[in-house]
Design an enzyme around this catalytic site. Structure first.
Site, short mmCIF file in Angstrom:
data_model
loop_
_atom_site.label_atom_id
_atom_site.label_comp_id
_atom_site.label_asym_id
_atom_site.label_seq_id
_atom_site.Cartn_x
_atom_site.Cartn_y
_atom_site.Cartn_z
N HIS A 127 0.83 -1.22 0.00
CA HIS A 127 0.00 0.00 0.00
C HIS A 127 0.86 1.27 0.00
CE1 HIS A 127 -4.02 -1.87 0.66
NE2 HIS A 127 -3.32 -2.80 1.27
N ASP A 192 -0.53 -5.64 5.79
CA ASP A 192 -1.59 -6.41 5.15
C ASP A 192 -1.44 -6.40 3.62
OD1 ASP A 192 -2.24 -3.61 5.20
OD2 ASP A 192 -4.22 -4.14 4.43
N GLU A 193 -2.02 -7.40 3.01
CA GLU A 193 -2.22 -7.48 1.56
C GLU A 193 -0.94 -7.27 0.75
OE1 GLU A 193 -6.90 -6.27 1.09
OE2 GLU A 193 -5.45 -4.62 1.04
N VAL A 194 0.19 -7.75 1.25
CA VAL A 194 1.40 -7.68 0.42
C VAL A 194 1.28 -8.70 -0.70
CG1 VAL A 194 2.87 -6.79 2.26
CG2 VAL A 194 2.66 -9.25 1.96
N GLU A 244 -2.09 -10.70 8.61
CA GLU A 244 -1.23 -11.36 7.64
C GLU A 244 0.21 -11.49 8.13
OE1 GLU A 244 -4.05 -9.00 4.83
OE2 GLU A 244 -3.50 -9.02 6.94
#
Length: 417
Positions: A127, A192-194, A244
C-alpha cells in the site's frame, strides 16, 4: 469521565425542566473490552481536522477510547514529514488536504481530553505507491497498468522493494519520526495485503535471491518485518499489525504485538490460540464501508465485502464466539469497526459511522451477555440505540435513523411476525 457520560444520558427534559429519571439509582459499570475503537482511513479520500474532532466527540458519547488513524495509503500521503518533506509535497491531494504537525498534535490533545487514544498506522511494505512519487528507486511494481490486479489488492500498485537496504532504512526512519509525533504506546505497522508477484517479478529482488543462498521472497519479507518491529521496540512502543504478518508470512512477531484480525471471524480464535492479543475487526461484520457496490468504473457489480452491514448485523457479532478457554478469552482485548474511504469522505462520514459504530460500542462496553448470562438481542437494544441516535443528532452528529420515527415512539410494534 465515562461515568459523567452515563450521567448525561440519564438526563431528560420534561415540561421544560432537566431531570434525572428513575431516581434513586445505583450503577456499577465497567467495559468488557479495554480497546474500543474506530479505524478511519484518511488517504483514499481526505477528511478535514474538523471531521476528525467531530468523530472524537461522537466516540466519547459512546465510550469509545481508540481512534486508529490509517493516515496514509497508496493513493495519498496527507501528513507532514520533517524527515522526508517531499512525501507530503508530492503525495497530498492538494495544499488544502494536508495534516501538519500542529494539526496532529491538536487532534491528539483533543482526543486525550475525551479519553481517546490516537494510534497511528503507517502501512508497510504494501500500500505504498505514493512513496514512489518521491522515492521511485526504493519501490517495486509501481502502478502496473493494465493488469494491476496481479500486483495489488486495488490500484495503484506499488510496494517497498524489500531487497533494497534503502527501503528498510526509509521504513525505519518513518517509525523513528512518527513514533515521536504520535504519543501513544502503540504503533501500527500495517503489513496487510502484500503481493508476492510484485516482488517475484522485480529485477532487483530476483538478482538478490540469485546471489544469496537460501534467500527467497519470504525470507526477505521476514527480515523486513524484523527490522521495522525492532525499530518500534527501540522507540519503546508496542507494535500492532494486521493478521497477515502473523498468519501469512514466516515472521513471528514479538509476543506483545497486537494482532488486528479482519479476514474472517475464525482469525480471532486462531490468534489467541497462538498466545497473541487480538483486536477484532472482522470484515464480515465490522467493515462499515461495505454495501455500496464496486468503485471500479468499468465494473457494475458488488464490492468484495458487500452486502451492507446493518446496525443489527454489527451488534450481533460476538468477538468472544468460538473461544471457550478463559485464558484465551482474556487475550481478546479489543474491537474496532473500520471505515475505508474509497467511497466515503466528509459528506458521508457521519452517516456511515453512526449509529452502527455505536452498536459495536455497546457490545465492547457491555458485552453480548448480561449478568445472568442472557445473550442480548437487537430487539432488546433497539430502543437504547434510538435514544442514543437522537442524543447524537442533538449534539451535532449526523447519525442516520434506524427506523421510522413511528417505530421509535411505539416500541415493540415494528417486529417481524
Amino acid at each position: 469521565m465515562r461515568g459523567l457520560e452515563t450521567f448525561s444520558q440519564l438526563l431528560a427534559t420534561i415540561d421544560g425542566q432537566r431531570v434525572v429519571r428513575g431516581t434513586p439509582l445505583h450503577i456499577e459499570d465497567r467495559p468488557a473490552l479495554a480497546h474500543r475503537g474506530i479505524s478511519l482511513d484518511t488517504a483514499r479520500n481526505y477528511y478535514p481536522v474538523s471531521d476528525l474532532k467531530r468523530t472524537l466527540d461522537a466516540m466519547s458519547y459512546n465510550k469509545m477510547n481508540v481512534l486508529h488513524w490509517h493516515v496514509v495509503d497508496a493513493q495519498s500521503w496527507p501528513i507532514e514529514s520533517k524527515t522526508y518533506p517531499e512525501l507530503q509535497t508530492n503525495g497530498a491531494y492538494s495544499v488544502d488536504m494536508r495534516y501538519s504537525y500542529k494539526d496532529v498534535s491538536d487532534i491528539i490533545q483533543y482526543g486525550r481530553e475525551r479519553g481517546i487514544r490516537i494510534i497511528p498506522e503507517f502501512d508497510i511494505p504494501g500500500h505504498t505507491f505514493i512513496v514512489g512519487q518521491t522515492f521511485p528507486k526504493i519501490m517495486s511494481c509501481l502502478d502496473k497498468q493494465p493488469g494491476w490486479d496481479k500486483y495489488a489488492a486495488e490500484p495503484p500498485s506499488g510496494q517497498l522493494n524489500i531487497a533494497k537496504p534503502e527501503a528498510s532504512e526509509f521504513a525505519i526512519e518513518l517509525v523513528n519520526e512518527y513514533s515521536k509525533l504520535f504519543t501513544d504506546d502503540v504503533f501500527h505497522l500495517g503489513g496487510d495485503e502484500v503481493n508476492r508477484n510484485c516482488w517475484a517479478e522485480d529485477p532487483d529482488v530476483k538478482e538478490y535471491i540469485s546471489s544469496h543462498a537460501n534467500a527467497t521472497v519470504e525470507t526477505l519479507l521476514a527480515d523486513f518485518y524484523t527490522q521495522v518491529h525492532n525499530a518500534v521496540a527501540k522507540q519503546e512502543k508496542i507494535g500492532m499489525s494486521w493478521e497477515e504478518t502473523l498468519f501469512h508470512s514466516e515472521y513471528a512477531p514479538p509476543k506483545d504485538t497486537l494482532i488486528q484480525t479482519w479476514i474472517d471471524e475464525q482469525s480471532i480464535p486462531k490468534t489467541v490460540a497462538k498466545g497473541y492479543r487480538s483486536i477484532a475487526s472482522p470484515a464480515s461484520s465490522y467493515y462499515l464501508d461495505c454495501g455500496h457496490g464496486a468503485w471500479l468504473s468499468n465494473f457494475d457489480g458488488n464490492s468484495w465485502c458487500d452486502p451492507f452491514k446493518s446496525w443489527m448485523h454489527v451488534y450481533n457479532f460476538n468477538p468472544w464466539a468460538n473461544v471457550t478457554d478463559p485464558e484465551q478469552q482474556k487475550l481478546i482485548v479489543g474491537a474496532e469497526v473500520a471505515l475505508w474511504s474509497e467511497q466515503s469522505d466528509t459528506v458521508t462520514l457521519d452517516k456511515y459511522l453512526w449509529p452502527r459504530a455505536a452498536a459495536m460500542a455497546e457490545v465492547a462496553w457491555s458485552s453480548k451477555t448480561d449478568s445472568t448470562g442472557h445473550v442480548r438481542t437487537t430487539q432488546e437494544v433497539v430502543q437504547r440505540l434510538h435514544d442514543q441516535r437522537f442524543r447524537m443528532v442533538g449534539r451535532g452528529i449526523g447519525a442516520e435513523p434506524l427506523q421510522p420515527l413511528w417505530c421509535a415512539r411505539n416500541p415493540g410494534h415494528c417486529l417481524l411476525p
